[in-house]
Design a protein around this motif. Structure first.
Motif, PDB file in Angstrom:
ATOM      1  N   ASP A  70      -4.247  -1.811  -7.623  1.00 43.58           N
ATOM      2  CA  ASP A  70      -4.843  -0.574  -8.143  1.00 43.58           C
ATOM      3  C   ASP A  70      -3.888   0.104  -9.126  1.00 43.58           C
ATOM      4  O   ASP A  70      -4.283   0.510 -10.223  1.00 43.58           O
ATOM      5  N   ARG A  71      -2.641   0.216  -8.714  1.00 42.59           N
ATOM      6  CA  ARG A  71      -1.672   0.946  -9.525  1.00 42.59           C
ATOM      7  C   ARG A  71      -1.346   0.209 -10.824  1.00 42.59           C
ATOM      8  O   ARG A  71      -1.150   0.832 -11.872  1.00 42.59           O
ATOM      9  N   LYS A 117      -4.894   6.163  -0.315  1.00 44.56           N
ATOM     10  CA  LYS A 117      -3.986   5.024  -0.362  1.00 44.56           C
ATOM     11  C   LYS A 117      -4.386   4.118  -1.526  1.00 44.56           C
ATOM     12  O   LYS A 117      -5.563   3.989  -1.846  1.00 44.56           O
ATOM     13  N   THR A 118      -3.384   3.508  -2.134  1.00 44.08           N
ATOM     14  CA  THR A 118      -3.658   2.543  -3.207  1.00 44.08           C
ATOM     15  C   THR A 118      -2.827   1.291  -2.984  1.00 44.08           C
ATOM     16  O   THR A 118      -1.754   1.333  -2.365  1.00 44.08           O
ATOM     17  N   ASP A 119      -3.326   0.190  -3.486  1.00 43.77           N
ATOM     18  CA  ASP A 119      -2.603  -1.073  -3.450  1.00 43.77           C
ATOM     19  C   ASP A 119      -1.919  -1.298  -4.788  1.00 43.77           C
ATOM     20  O   ASP A 119      -2.255  -0.646  -5.786  1.00 43.77           O
ATOM     21  N   ILE A 130     -11.889   4.622  -5.478  1.00 46.42           N
ATOM     22  CA  ILE A 130     -10.828   4.053  -4.633  1.00 46.42           C
ATOM     23  C   ILE A 130     -10.582   4.945  -3.426  1.00 46.42           C
ATOM     24  O   ILE A 130     -10.439   4.469  -2.290  1.00 46.42           O
ATOM     25  N   VAL A 142       0.634   6.369  -8.834  1.00 50.70           N
ATOM     26  CA  VAL A 142      -0.682   6.176  -9.449  1.00 50.70           C
ATOM     27  C   VAL A 142      -0.758   7.066 -10.681  1.00 50.70           C
ATOM     28  O   VAL A 142      -0.482   8.269 -10.597  1.00 50.70           O
ATOM     29  N   LEU A 175     -10.597   6.535  -9.845  1.00 54.76           N
ATOM     30  CA  LEU A 175      -9.769   6.914  -8.702  1.00 54.76           C
ATOM     31  C   LEU A 175     -10.633   7.411  -7.554  1.00 54.76           C
ATOM     32  O   LEU A 175     -10.356   7.091  -6.386  1.00 54.76           O
ATOM     33  N   LYS A 209     -10.812   3.741   0.326  1.00 55.05           N
ATOM     34  CA  LYS A 209      -9.569   3.495   1.068  1.00 55.05           C
ATOM     35  C   LYS A 209      -8.887   4.745   1.595  1.00 55.05           C
ATOM     36  O   LYS A 209      -7.866   4.643   2.287  1.00 55.05           O
ATOM     37  N   THR A 230       0.840  -1.202   0.000  1.00 56.17           N
ATOM     38  CA  THR A 230       0.000   0.000   0.000  1.00 56.17           C
ATOM     39  C   THR A 230       0.874   1.251   0.000  1.00 56.17           C
ATOM     40  O   THR A 230       1.873   1.323   0.703  1.00 56.17           O
TER      41      THR A 230
END
Length: 212
Positions: free
Chosen positions: A172-173, A167-169, A160, A146, A157, A164, A4
């Motif tokens: 996602d990216r 924050k991205t996992d 997401i 991202v 986006l 969340k 993350t």
């Protein structure tokens, strides 16, 4: 999910502003700082958000009638630097390169300009250079960054972020990177087709003139 990443700074460089305000509002609420140029910077500030000028980071103004705005090591270094690479991090510190965690781009409308019957000079000016480079850089470094490659992805986006926070996992990216290279591929194909069509038209014209 694994790996993350927190979004702290976003570079925003878009042609179409419609639909961007809701995304910016959520990013601002999450404490994300904005970095931008020209009309996009003014749009962000018109919504009441602070926005650092890219030229304040690079110490160069937008030049050549806007053809060169973001093309600078301090911008692309901030996108391409590997966060887990000690050498990259040392150079970021050495050259005072700010980390950029999110890149939002919407390219110049090349296809729409062609379809409008615009003159060749106007069509040429709608070949995006900085934007397509930002897309490729962000997508290449998807492990840390991202990349939102078009206005069609603003809502993706936003969903997401609503789920969340900022924050991205890695999933996602990677998804955004895949879409980004799709946008890049489509854009370059459209430009190639236009050039090819013009070349064929020019060749036919020359052949006909030789027959006269």
């Amino acid at each position: 999910m694994a790996d993350t990443k927190q979004i702290k700074t976003a570079l925003v460089s878009v042609f179409h502003k419609d639909g961007l305000d809701e995304l910016l509002a959520k990013l601002h609420a999450e404490g994300v700082k904005f970095l931008s140029t020209g009309g996009t910077q003014k749009f962000i500030e018109s919504l009441g958000y602070e926005c650092q000028k890219v030229e304040d980071v690079t110490t160069y103004p937008s030049i050549l009638g806007g053809r060169v705005k973001t093309l600078h090591p301090k911008v692309f270094g901030g996108i391409l630097a590997r966060r887990d690479n000690e050498g990259d991090q040392q150079q970021m510190s050495q050259y005072e390169i700010p980390a950029i965690d999110l890149v939002i781009v919407d390219l110049y409308p090349f296809e729409q300009t062609v379809e409008s019957g615009a003159a060749e000079a106007d069509i040429i000016e709608k070949i995006d250079i900085g934007g397509i480079s930002l897309i490729r850089a962000g997508a290449k470094n998807f492990k840390d960054v991202v990349i939102v490659p078009s206005k069609a992805e603003y809502g993706v986006l936003l969903d997401i972020l609503n789920e969340k926070g900022a924050k991205t996992d890695i999933e996602d990216r990677r998804m955004f990177a895949t879409r980004a290279f799709g946008v890049s591929s489509h854009y370059d194909t459209a430009i190639h087709s236009w050039f090819q069509g013009n070349e064929e038209t020019g060749t036919r014209t020359v052949k006909l003139s030789m027959m006269d």
